[in-house]
Enzyme design. Structure first.
Site, PDB file in Angstrom:
ATOM      1  NE  ARG A 233     -24.383 -15.481  58.718  1.00 30.80           N
ATOM      2  CZ  ARG A 233     -25.082 -15.768  57.612  1.00 30.80           C
ATOM      3  NH1 ARG A 233     -24.479 -16.305  56.574  1.00 30.80           N
ATOM      4  NH2 ARG A 233     -26.367 -15.474  57.541  1.00 30.80           N
ATOM      5  CG  HIS A 281     -22.301 -13.288  52.465  1.00 31.99           C
ATOM      6  ND1 HIS A 281     -22.248 -13.035  53.806  1.00 31.99           N
ATOM      7  CD2 HIS A 281     -23.334 -14.163  52.310  1.00 31.99           C
ATOM      8  CE1 HIS A 281     -23.196 -13.694  54.442  1.00 31.99           C
ATOM      9  NE2 HIS A 281     -23.882 -14.389  53.548  1.00 31.99           N
TER      10      HIS A 281
HETATM   11  P1  NDP Z   1     -29.768 -25.651  59.501  1.00 32.17           P
HETATM   12  O1  NDP Z   1     -30.232 -25.040  60.751  1.00 32.17           O
HETATM   13  O2  NDP Z   1     -30.740 -26.387  58.668  1.00 32.17           O
HETATM   14  O3  NDP Z   1     -28.548 -26.647  59.780  1.00 32.17           O
HETATM   15  C1  NDP Z   1     -27.544 -26.351  60.712  1.00 32.17           C
HETATM   16  C2  NDP Z   1     -26.682 -27.592  60.901  1.00 32.17           C
HETATM   17  O4  NDP Z   1     -25.588 -27.251  61.751  1.00 32.17           O
HETATM   18  C3  NDP Z   1     -27.437 -28.741  61.567  1.00 32.17           C
HETATM   19  O5  NDP Z   1     -27.039 -29.965  61.013  1.00 32.17           O
HETATM   20  C4  NDP Z   1     -26.975 -28.652  63.015  1.00 32.17           C
HETATM   21  O6  NDP Z   1     -26.993 -29.884  63.716  1.00 32.17           O
HETATM   22  C5  NDP Z   1     -25.542 -28.201  62.820  1.00 32.17           C
HETATM   23  N1  NDP Z   1     -25.029 -27.572  64.032  1.00 32.17           N
HETATM   24  C6  NDP Z   1     -25.444 -26.452  64.636  1.00 32.17           C
HETATM   25  N2  NDP Z   1     -24.744 -26.217  65.758  1.00 32.17           N
HETATM   26  C7  NDP Z   1     -23.879 -27.246  65.858  1.00 32.17           C
HETATM   27  C8  NDP Z   1     -22.890 -27.591  66.810  1.00 32.17           C
HETATM   28  N3  NDP Z   1     -22.654 -26.841  67.905  1.00 32.17           N
HETATM   29  N4  NDP Z   1     -22.190 -28.740  66.617  1.00 32.17           N
HETATM   30  C9  NDP Z   1     -22.426 -29.520  65.535  1.00 32.17           C
HETATM   31  N5  NDP Z   1     -23.341 -29.245  64.585  1.00 32.17           N
HETATM   32  C10 NDP Z   1     -24.060 -28.116  64.751  1.00 32.17           C
HETATM   33  O7  NDP Z   1     -29.102 -24.471  58.657  1.00 32.17           O
HETATM   34  P2  NDP Z   1     -28.938 -24.354  57.070  1.00 32.17           P
HETATM   35  O8  NDP Z   1     -28.368 -25.606  56.550  1.00 32.17           O
HETATM   36  O9  NDP Z   1     -30.191 -23.854  56.462  1.00 32.17           O
HETATM   37  O10 NDP Z   1     -27.881 -23.154  56.982  1.00 32.17           O
HETATM   38  C11 NDP Z   1     -26.618 -23.253  57.609  1.00 32.17           C
HETATM   39  C12 NDP Z   1     -25.930 -21.909  57.596  1.00 32.17           C
HETATM   40  O11 NDP Z   1     -25.508 -21.549  56.279  1.00 32.17           O
HETATM   41  C13 NDP Z   1     -26.801 -20.711  58.011  1.00 32.17           C
HETATM   42  O12 NDP Z   1     -26.939 -20.626  59.408  1.00 32.17           O
HETATM   43  C14 NDP Z   1     -26.034 -19.530  57.434  1.00 32.17           C
HETATM   44  O13 NDP Z   1     -25.099 -19.053  58.371  1.00 32.17           O
HETATM   45  C15 NDP Z   1     -25.287 -20.140  56.248  1.00 32.17           C
HETATM   46  N6  NDP Z   1     -25.766 -19.603  54.975  1.00 32.17           N
HETATM   47  C16 NDP Z   1     -24.879 -18.936  54.159  1.00 32.17           C
HETATM   48  C17 NDP Z   1     -25.279 -18.436  52.949  1.00 32.17           C
HETATM   49  C18 NDP Z   1     -24.309 -17.794  52.035  1.00 32.17           C
HETATM   50  O14 NDP Z   1     -24.709 -17.225  51.013  1.00 32.17           O
HETATM   51  N7  NDP Z   1     -23.015 -17.873  52.299  1.00 32.17           N
HETATM   52  C19 NDP Z   1     -26.661 -18.571  52.497  1.00 32.17           C
HETATM   53  C20 NDP Z   1     -27.497 -19.304  53.394  1.00 32.17           C
HETATM   54  C21 NDP Z   1     -27.060 -19.795  54.592  1.00 32.17           C
HETATM   55  P3  NDP Z   1     -28.355 -30.706  63.946  1.00 32.17           P
HETATM   56  O15 NDP Z   1     -28.724 -31.223  62.566  1.00 32.17           O
HETATM   57  O16 NDP Z   1     -27.971 -31.782  64.864  1.00 32.17           O
HETATM   58  O17 NDP Z   1     -29.351 -29.726  64.455  1.00 32.17           O
HETATM   59  C1  OXD Z   2     -28.224 -16.264  54.535  1.00 30.36           C
HETATM   60  C2  OXD Z   2     -27.109 -15.591  53.897  1.00 30.36           C
HETATM   61  O1  OXD Z   2     -28.147 -16.550  55.713  1.00 30.36           O
HETATM   62  O2  OXD Z   2     -27.289 -15.000  52.837  1.00 30.36           O
HETATM   63  O3  OXD Z   2     -29.220 -16.546  53.838  1.00 30.36           O
HETATM   64  O4  OXD Z   2     -25.996 -15.644  54.362  1.00 30.36           O
END
Ligand code: NDP
Ligand code: OXD
Length: 318
Positions: A233, A281
């Protein structure tokens, strides 16, 4: 089961068409899919599928049983302080995950194979082979080892890169050096040449990618300096610090798909930096079919009384 579809920032029509078509295949009458742009009875709505809905909209639905966010990231939705306290689900989808892994792999290879330099040479009609580091000597660090981070890590590991992951809790993944929690962040950064960011935007991660963090990335690596790749993000990065770090060599390149304010302003110096790739994006833009089918499956699971794995934990914010 009237399901409200409320979408801002994307064209709602393909989503409405898809909800109606796939709903019909499950015996759901077309008028059970409600377009939030038309007049509707708030009391009748039991489910809502949303992307950046107007703040306050969902609070007007007294019989709402669950909310389905049409993306993986729920930061925009959770920013609505009036969000009703019903189960909230996000997208976890194989198609979306694959597309993200494609984008991450593309950007890693672009920088690892020195494409910014070759593009400059091409513009100057210059035929000059550059020394190329082996993948095993390029250290990639992935911040966020969730659904997307793990899949990207798997692909990059198969290409032979030296991989590490940083998350809150650690996952015990074979072949990947793991770091968890803030205390482990300096050691993770110090061994990282290419920083891939797949974190959610939460109170804990907001503005985490700042000047101080960039300065802790590895120096003397095979690429001549560290590279930032962010598809998580925009609010994770301090944009002025990214610009400054690119200007003074703290970073030598970046691939950015997300920005705090989207679209990125035409005046941003990031557009013209020769080491920077900007995409609007789209890293994991998925076809509605896959995501809508997943939502119908989740609704069925909720109605069976199950607890599907894509439920968002409101306390952690992801
Ligand atoms: P998940 O919830 O599966 O994974 C999030 C990861 O971030 C986990 O490993 C989590 O740790 C880690 N995390 C969260 N908070 C912290 C912190 N404070 N310190 C360290 N690690 C942290 O999410 P996804 O993988 O499905 O997606 C990740 C992000 O990708 C979404 O939230 C979205 O913002 C972005 N996204 C962007 C898209 C785009 O087109 N650009 C499309 C889709 C998603 P833990 O494993 O320990 O819980
Ligand atoms: C999502 C994105 O969160 O598109 O799926 O960013």
């Amino acid at each position: 089961m009237p399901l409200l579809v409320a979408i801002n920032g994307w064209r709602p029509e393909p989503w409405l068409e898809c909800f109606r078509r796939l709903g019909a295949a499950r015996g759901l009458p077309g008028d059970e899919i409600v377009d939030a742009r038309q007049r509707f009875d708030p009391e009748a709505v039991t489910y809502a599928a949303v992307w950046q809905p107007a703040a306050g909209l969902l609070a007007r639905l007294p019989n709402l049983r669950a909310i389905f966010n049409l993306g993986a990231g729920v930061d925009a939705l959770l920013a609505d302080r009036t969000l009703p306290d019903v189960p909230l689900f996000r997208i976890i989808d194989e198609d979306l995950t694959r597309r993200m892994t494609e984008w991450i792999t593309l950007q890693v290879l672009y920088h690892a194979r020195q494409m910014p330099a070759y593009r400059r040479q091409q513009a100057a009609r210059l035929w000059r082979p550059l020394d190329q580091a082996a993948a095993k000597d390029i250290r990639i660090g992935i911040m966020g080892m969730g659904v997307l981070g793990k899949d990207a890590a798997g692909m990059l590991a198969r290409l032979g890169f030296a991989l590490a992951g940083w998350s809150r809790s650690g996952h015990g993944l074979a072949g990947i050096e793991e770091f968890s929690g803030r205390d482990a962040l300096p050691a993770f950064l110090a061994r990282t040449d290419i920083l891939v960011v797949l974190l959610p935007l939460t109170q804990d991660t907001h503005a985490i990618l700042d000047r101080n963090l960039f300065a802790q990335l590895a120096r003397g690596g095979p690429l001549g300096g560290p590279v930032l790749i962010n598809a998580g993000r925009g609010g994770l990065q301090v944009e002025d610090d990214v610009v400054q770090a690119l200007g003074d060599g703290t970073l030598i390149g970046a691939s950015l798909d997300v920005f705090a304010a989207e679209p990125l302003a035409p005046s941003s110096p990031l557009w013209t930096h020769p080491g920077v790739v900007i995409t609007p994006h789209v890293a994991a833009d998925s076809a509605p079919e896959a995501l809508v089918s997943g939502i119908f499956r989740t609704i069925a699971a909720v109605e069976r009384g199950e607890n599907p794995p894509n439920r968002v934990d409101r306390r952690t914010g992801y």
